[in-house]
Design an enzyme around this catalytic site. Structure first.
Site, short mmCIF file in Angstrom:
data_model
loop_
_atom_site.label_atom_id
_atom_site.label_comp_id
_atom_site.label_asym_id
_atom_site.label_seq_id
_atom_site.Cartn_x
_atom_site.Cartn_y
_atom_site.Cartn_z
N LEU A 10 2.75 15.34 2.17
CA LEU A 10 3.74 14.50 2.82
C LEU A 10 3.13 12.69 2.33
O LEU A 10 2.35 12.55 3.39
CB LEU A 10 4.16 14.68 4.06
CG LEU A 10 4.78 16.19 4.55
CD1 LEU A 10 5.29 16.17 5.86
CD2 LEU A 10 5.67 16.68 3.39
N ALA A 11 3.64 12.23 1.52
CA ALA A 11 3.27 11.04 1.20
C ALA A 11 4.33 10.05 0.96
O ALA A 11 3.80 9.08 0.26
CB ALA A 11 2.24 10.94 0.20
N ALA A 12 5.35 10.27 1.50
CA ALA A 12 6.50 9.47 1.00
C ALA A 12 6.71 8.25 2.18
O ALA A 12 7.75 7.42 1.88
CB ALA A 12 7.83 10.18 0.98
N GLY A 13 6.12 8.38 3.27
CA GLY A 13 6.49 7.15 4.37
C GLY A 13 6.07 6.03 3.80
O GLY A 13 5.48 5.68 2.79
N ARG A 17 4.04 0.39 9.61
CA ARG A 17 3.07 -0.34 10.68
C ARG A 17 1.72 -0.57 10.24
O ARG A 17 1.22 -1.41 11.00
CB ARG A 17 2.74 1.11 11.82
CG ARG A 17 3.88 1.40 12.79
CD ARG A 17 3.87 2.60 13.52
NE ARG A 17 3.91 3.77 12.61
CZ ARG A 17 3.77 5.20 12.90
NH1 ARG A 17 3.20 5.54 14.24
NH2 ARG A 17 3.88 6.06 12.07
N LYS A 24 0.97 3.35 2.10
CA LYS A 24 -0.22 3.39 3.07
C LYS A 24 -1.20 4.39 2.68
O LYS A 24 -2.47 4.00 2.82
CB LYS A 24 0.47 4.17 4.23
CG LYS A 24 -0.38 4.55 5.17
CD LYS A 24 0.30 5.14 6.71
CE LYS A 24 1.14 6.34 6.53
NZ LYS A 24 1.55 6.52 7.97
N GLU A 156 7.69 14.92 20.03
CA GLU A 156 7.14 13.77 19.56
C GLU A 156 6.92 12.68 20.68
O GLU A 156 7.59 12.72 21.61
CB GLU A 156 8.25 13.25 18.54
CG GLU A 156 8.05 14.10 17.26
CD GLU A 156 6.85 14.18 16.44
OE1 GLU A 156 6.25 12.93 16.40
OE2 GLU A 156 6.38 15.13 16.21
N ARG A 301 -22.21 -2.76 -7.04
CA ARG A 301 -20.80 -2.42 -7.28
C ARG A 301 -20.49 -1.26 -8.07
O ARG A 301 -21.32 -0.60 -8.89
CB ARG A 301 -20.25 -4.02 -7.78
CG ARG A 301 -20.45 -4.97 -6.63
CD ARG A 301 -19.91 -6.28 -7.15
NE ARG A 301 -18.45 -6.39 -7.88
CZ ARG A 301 -18.09 -7.39 -8.65
NH1 ARG A 301 -19.05 -8.38 -8.75
NH2 ARG A 301 -17.05 -7.19 -9.26
N ASN A 345 -39.12 -5.87 -15.98
CA ASN A 345 -39.19 -6.70 -14.88
C ASN A 345 -38.25 -8.08 -15.08
O ASN A 345 -38.29 -8.77 -15.97
CB ASN A 345 -40.70 -7.45 -14.59
CG ASN A 345 -40.86 -8.17 -13.51
OD1 ASN A 345 -41.24 -7.74 -12.59
ND2 ASN A 345 -40.51 -9.66 -13.67
#
Ligand code: UD1
Ligand code: CA
Length: 420
Positions: A10-13, A17, A24, A156, A301, A345
């Site tokens: 579930l990643a639709a939120g 916050r 998110k 909840e 990096r 070097n």
């Protein structure tokens, strides 16, 4: 025989916050998007198929997630039950077990989830869920048990009243559920009037009413359940992940002098007996060989490859660069878009001027070359094998110093060398 498994993430939120324009689940923890941690767990369980439910900013999430997933759109963000229901049309007549994960739990341990699936299958449960005992249960769904210890519901956070508030056993948001019973129950989930959402967690009470077998697996490490909802949670996830990464390196024989000031991203590779000295940052997509010394105050990096027995000293920044064995870059330098051979070097203060305002250009420094202190190499340049660049020289764009050659001055002129 193990029954087959499919995973829904579930990643639709919106992640309201987080107060962010970035979805998110695309926020990074130790250089890796949160969602990738969850995908890694799903992959580790050997799922037949992974369904990723996206909504808000779906294109960004879709682009960042690996191929081979079924990306499912949740048109309106109507809660976790609604999100799962969006996958129903892909699972007609499916009798497999469904593993449900939340896209915002980067600390989840793959072994633990595998074990949960195994327990679920062994117990022939209808639903098995992962719980954790946490010091501060605020914000999480609480596990409600009857006096025989059986799970009867998940309450909840917004709904908890009175003594329930003190229940420290929480719902991590990992469930293994038999497919037919899952979608059957979801049809009975009612809209929560306060939050205007359909709660997935309501299926537990529905299962209990039908006397279905509900099992739990508890994690002994409460941090594994951490859901990232705020920037503060993100920093906690970062700290814990960082500690785990450093621990794993030390276990594998990397020396880390001061874990408190050493920052290493996820999926970095470091060979044994390499020593990471304090105040060092090693970002994603870096590989370091054996017996190197890195730092103090070094920054490696992305897209850096370091060979064996290399010394990278203080105030060195390296980006998109390969460095061969036994090369020394010991004092305040920048190397970007460079290929550096072995036994080179690089003198103090050497800078590759790799960006001309439009393009990033390449610097090639061949084996055994000697770059004097404070040299500026304006890319593209090629420095031949065992060639020498004099201290303070500015090697201009397009220069090719032949093998054994020498360049000195501002701008640097190529000279014959009397003594190689
Ligand atoms: C949820 C659980 C809670 C649990 C906690 C664990 C519910 C109702 N509550 O609460 O019991 O303790 O996770 O972290 O499930 N999502 C969608 N579509 C939606 C809403 C949410 O895909 O319409 C996704 C979010 O992107 C997120 C996940 O579902 O990855 C959980 O949603 P979130 O709003 O974070 O739920 P919590 O309030 O944390
Ligand atoms: Ca959450």
């Amino acid at each position: 025989m193990m029954s087959r498994l499919r995973t829904i993430i579930l990643a639709a939120g919106k992640g309201i916050r987080m107060k962010s324009d970035i979805p998110k689940v695309l926020h990074e923890v130790c250089g890796k998007p949160i969602i990738q941690y969850v995908l890694d767990v799903a992959q580790a369980t050997g799922s037949l198929k992974i369904y990723l439910v996206v909504g808000h900013n779906r294109e960004a999430v879709r682009k960042r997630s690996a191929a081979g997933l079924v990306v499912v759109n949740q048109p309106r963000r109507r809660g976790t039950a609604d999100a799962v229901r969006c996958v129903e049309r892909y699972l007609k007549n499916c009798r497999d077990n469904i593993l449900i994960l939340c896209g915002d739990t980067p600390l989840l341990n793959g072994e633990l989830v595998k074990n949960l699936v195994y327990q679920h299958q062994q117990a022939k449960a209808v639903c098995t869920l992962l719980t954790a005992i946490v010091p501060n249960p605020q914000g999480y769904g609480r596990i409600i048990r009857n006096d025989r210890g059986a799970v009867v519901a998940i309450r909840e956070d917004k709904e908890v009243r009175g003594a329930e508030r003190n229940i420290s056993e929480i719902n991590v948001g990992v469930y293994c559920v038999r497919c037919p019973e899952l979608f059957d129950a979801l049809r009975s989930v009612r809209l929560n009037p306060k939050k205007k959402e359909f709660y997935l967690t309501d299926i537990i009470a529905l299962f209990h009413q039908k006397d279905f077998k509900i099992e739990t697996v508890a994690t002994s490490d409460p941090s594994e359940g951490l859901g990232v909802n705020t920037k503060e949670d993100l920093a906690v996830a970062e700290r814990i992940t960082r500690e785990r990464i450093l621990k794993n390196f030390m276990r594998d024989g990397v020396t880390i002098i001061d874990p408190y000031t050493t920052y290493i991203d996820a999926d970095v590779q470091i060979g044994k007996d390499t020593c990471i000295r304090p105040f060092t940052l090693i970002e994603k997509d870096v590989r370091i060989g054996h017996r190197c010394v890195i730092g103090p105050f070094a920054r490696l990096r992305p897209n850096v490859r370091i060979g064996n027995d290399v010394e990278i000293g203080n105030f060195i920044e390296v980006s998109r660069t390969r460095v061969g064995n036994k090369t020394r870059i010991k004092h305040f330098s920048f190397l970007g878009d460079a290929t550096v051979g072995s036994a080179v070097n690089i003198g103090a203060g050497t800078v590759t001027a790799n960006f001309d305002g439009k393009n990033k250009n390449l610097t090639k420094i061949a084996d055994g070359a000697f770059i004097g202190s404070d040299a500026i190499l304006i890319a593209p340049v090629v420095i031949g094998k065992r060639a020498v660049v004099g201290a303070g020289s500015v090697v201009t764009k397009g220069t090719v110093i032949p093998d054994e050659g020498m360049a000195v001055g501002v701008p640097a002129k190529i000279k014959r060398r009397t003594r190689p």
